[in-house]
Design a protein around this motif. Structure first.
Motif, mmCIF file in Angstrom:
data_model
loop_
_atom_site.group_PDB
_atom_site.id
_atom_site.type_symbol
_atom_site.label_atom_id
_atom_site.label_comp_id
_atom_site.label_asym_id
_atom_site.label_seq_id
_atom_site.Cartn_x
_atom_site.Cartn_y
_atom_site.Cartn_z
ATOM 1 N N ASP A 1 -21.244 3.511 12.833
ATOM 2 C CA ASP A 1 -21.912 2.245 13.142
ATOM 3 C C ASP A 1 -20.841 1.279 13.627
ATOM 4 O O ASP A 1 -20.096 0.698 12.834
ATOM 5 N N GLU B 1 -21.173 14.405 19.470
ATOM 6 C CA GLU B 1 -21.783 14.676 18.163
ATOM 7 C C GLU B 1 -20.683 14.723 17.123
ATOM 8 O O GLU B 1 -19.708 15.460 17.270
ATOM 9 N N SER C 1 -15.252 9.324 11.948
ATOM 10 C CA SER C 1 -16.323 10.174 12.479
ATOM 11 C C SER C 1 -16.236 11.597 11.915
ATOM 12 O O SER C 1 -17.243 12.300 11.832
ATOM 13 N N HIS D 1 -20.000 12.594 10.972
ATOM 14 C CA HIS D 1 -20.458 11.359 10.324
ATOM 15 C C HIS D 1 -20.874 10.343 11.386
ATOM 16 O O HIS D 1 -20.199 10.195 12.407
ATOM 17 N N VAL D 2 -21.968 9.656 11.127
ATOM 18 C CA VAL D 2 -22.455 8.639 12.065
ATOM 19 C C VAL D 2 -21.540 7.422 12.032
ATOM 20 O O VAL D 2 -21.147 6.958 10.957
#
Length: 272
Positions: free
Chosen positions: A201, A195, A34, A198-199
């Motif tokens: 998944d 927050e 992240s 990096h996203v």
């Protein structure tokens, strides 16, 4: 005392209290990803940078500031006491560790001599009576936790509530406690609440089970390892874990939680 076992992203987006044998390798890697957009190359427990850890001197001040000021979302992850102690037995007692040696040096010979425990030979791959040996291991676990002999309790089988409580007692507060058994669901709640640079998944994250393959495969269903005496010992050792994290003591075969975790109850009962 501070915050032993506490990890935090370098971006200070999230704080995590590590509980051994509760998906900690995967959680650490998710935190690393992240921040950096990549997983740590190796066992995340060995990482000396890329993640703040209380065990690293330079990390203590930022962790202390963030946790005591509750400046970041804080969470931990727990696991059913029956499956957790079984996993500890097969990984730490029967298994050969990453360094190619037995866990804690002379521990296994000591258990063989004093408790009559078998571990599947030198390499942990030979046939042995898993149920009999595990039940003897439980006596050893009880002795370490109740009487601190023949050694202090090890972090891998000391109670989950004991790990979780130090964070509270020293001034921290959890925003979320997730179950290993409902990992994706719980971890998604954490990711949605913070927050990150990096996203993440979650569906694409591999499982980093660093202990897998260390020891022999479990040959029987979970419930077969626990007779009346074993269940009595388990309750003596892990009573608070069943109560506050809502696991089913009556049925060792049911690894799933049977109620919702009440964070106020956890802070009240474990914060004393």
């Amino acid at each position: 005392m501070g915050f032993p076992g506490t990890w935090m992203t370098e971006s200070q987006s999230v704080v995590y209290r590590v509980v051994p044998k509760c998906a900690c390798s995967t959680i650490g890697q998710i935190m690393h990803y992240s921040d950096h957009g990549r997983f740590f190359d190796g066992d995340i427990h060995d990482a000396k940078d890329g993640l703040h850890k209380w065990a690293l001197d330079h990390s203590q001040a930022p962790i202390l500031d963030t946790v005591t000021g509750h400046k970041a979302y804080a969470f931990t992850c727990v696991r059913n006491p029956y499956t957790r102690v079984l996993s500890s037995f097969f990984d730490k007692i029967c298994g050969i560790q990453r360094n190619g040696r037995r866990y804690r040096g002379n521990l296994v010979p000591k258990l063989t001599y004093e408790y009559g425990i078998e571990v599947g030979g030198e390499d942990g791959k030979q046939e042995f009576d898993q149920i009999k040996s595990f039940r003897r291991f439980l006596l050893f676990v009880r002795d370490t936790i109740r009487f601190r002999r023949p050694m202090d309790p090890d972090i891998h089988w000391s109670s989950t509530s004991g790990h979780v409580s130090t964070f509270i007692c020293n001034g921290g507060r959890y925003d979320k406690i997730i179950w290993t058994e409902k990992f994706n669901e719980g971890m998604q709640d954490v990711i949605d609440a913070i927050e990150t640079p990096h996203v993440v998944d979650l569906a694409a994250v591999p499982r980093f089970n660093e202990s897998e393959g260390h020891g022999p495969k479990r040959a029987h269903p979970v419930e077969d390892y626990f007779d009346d005496l074993s269940m009595h010992l388990i309750y003596e050792i892990y009573k608070r874990d069943f109560e506050v994290f809502k696991y089913d003591f009556e049925n060792p075969g049911n690894k799933m939680p049977i109620g919702e975790i009440d964070l106020d109850e956890v802070h009240a009962k474990l914060g004393g």
